[in-house]
Design a protein around this motif. Structure first.
Motif, PDB file in Angstrom:
ATOM      1  N   GLY A  40       0.499  -1.113  -0.015  1.00 20.22           N
ATOM      2  CA  GLY A  40      -0.176   0.121   0.067  1.00 20.22           C
ATOM      3  C   GLY A  40       0.702   1.375  -0.043  1.00 20.22           C
ATOM      4  N   LEU A  41       0.167   2.287  -0.433  1.00 26.14           N
ATOM      5  CA  LEU A  41       0.853   3.667  -0.350  1.00 26.14           C
ATOM      6  C   LEU A  41       1.097   4.045   1.073  1.00 26.14           C
ATOM      7  CD1 LEU A  41      -1.632   5.435  -2.820  1.00 26.14           C
ATOM      8  CD2 LEU A  41       0.640   4.707  -3.393  1.00 26.14           C
ATOM      9  N   PRO A  42       2.188   4.963   1.143  1.00 30.98           N
ATOM     10  CA  PRO A  42       2.713   5.541   2.711  1.00 30.98           C
ATOM     11  C   PRO A  42       1.409   6.109   2.993  1.00 30.98           C
ATOM     12  CG  PRO A  42       3.998   6.154   0.789  1.00 30.98           C
ATOM     13  CD  PRO A  42       3.170   5.612   0.066  1.00 30.98           C
ATOM     14  N   GLY A  43       1.075   5.824   4.260  1.00 34.61           N
ATOM     15  CA  GLY A  43       0.113   6.782   5.067  1.00 34.61           C
ATOM     16  C   GLY A  43      -1.147   6.116   5.065  1.00 34.61           C
ATOM     17  N   VAL A  44      -1.305   4.804   4.698  1.00 41.76           N
ATOM     18  CA  VAL A  44      -2.786   4.156   4.818  1.00 41.76           C
ATOM     19  C   VAL A  44      -3.134   3.197   5.912  1.00 41.76           C
ATOM     20  CG1 VAL A  44      -2.826   3.951   2.194  1.00 41.76           C
ATOM     21  CG2 VAL A  44      -1.845   2.171   3.238  1.00 41.76           C
TER      22      VAL A  44
END
Length: 193
Positions: A40-44
């Motif tokens: 997943g993307l950073p910050g999820v």
């Protein structure tokens, strides 16, 4: 038993948005002894899941590490004991506070680790054993959660590591507009288990 697990999951999900399935899957992985990989993307919320999972086990110890291509085994498994090397000519690591003594482990950007770390992790993930000098340590691991914002590159020898993660989950950003607004405007609730 079902009621206890439902109460535990409810407590673990306090203050989260759209992460119930992921938290439930991570608990299932821990209870079944399987490692989990999160893409997943950073910050999820990938690291948040590992921190919540630690709370599910009484008196558990956790270990978190953000891998890079410059990471060395000392940072993951502990430094080499100079006194044992000097006094008894034994190559052993001081493992307290590092991965070999943790119940819940979170390894971020797992594919960036060098081959020395990855080779040691193969046995850790598969057998829950760490070879420390001439001793085999049975690890207290309940869960290993690894994460990345990319899949392992092909033809780089990462297939064996990839195969160790039977549970693989894509963590998507929050999709509901109102959930996102709540996330950024509300005071976070404390997760108490």
């Amino acid at each position: 038993m079902k009621d206890k697990i439902e109460k535990l999951l409810k407590a673990m999900c306090v203050g989260t948005f759209e992460r119930e399935e992921l938290i439930g899957l991570s608990l299932l992985g821990a209870l079944s002894g399987e490692s989990i990989f999160l893409l997943g993307l950073p910050g999820v919320g990938k690291s948040m899941v590992a921190r919540r999972l630690k709370m599910a086990f009484k008196d558990s110890r956790s270990f978190e590490y953000l891998m890079s291509r410059f990471s060395i085994p000392d940072e993951i498994f502990g430094p080499v004991s100079i006194s044992k090397l000097k006094d008894s000519d034994s190559y052993e690591r001081v493992v307290d506070g590092y991965l070999p003594t943790a119940d819940v482990v979170f390894l971020d950007e797992i594919w960036k680790a060098g081959s020395a770390i990855q080779n040691s992790l193969l046995t850790v993930l598969n057998e829950k054993i760490y070879h420390n000098g001439d001793k085999d340590m049975r690890l207290p691991l309940k869960a290993v959660i690894s994460a990345s914002n990319e899949l392992p590159a092909e033809d780089e020898g990462l297939e064996a590591m990839w195969d160790r993660f039977l549970i693989r989950y894509v963590v998507k950003p929050i999709s509901d507009k109102w959930n996102f607004i709540s996330l950024i405007t509300e005071k976070p609730e404390d997760c108490v288990i």
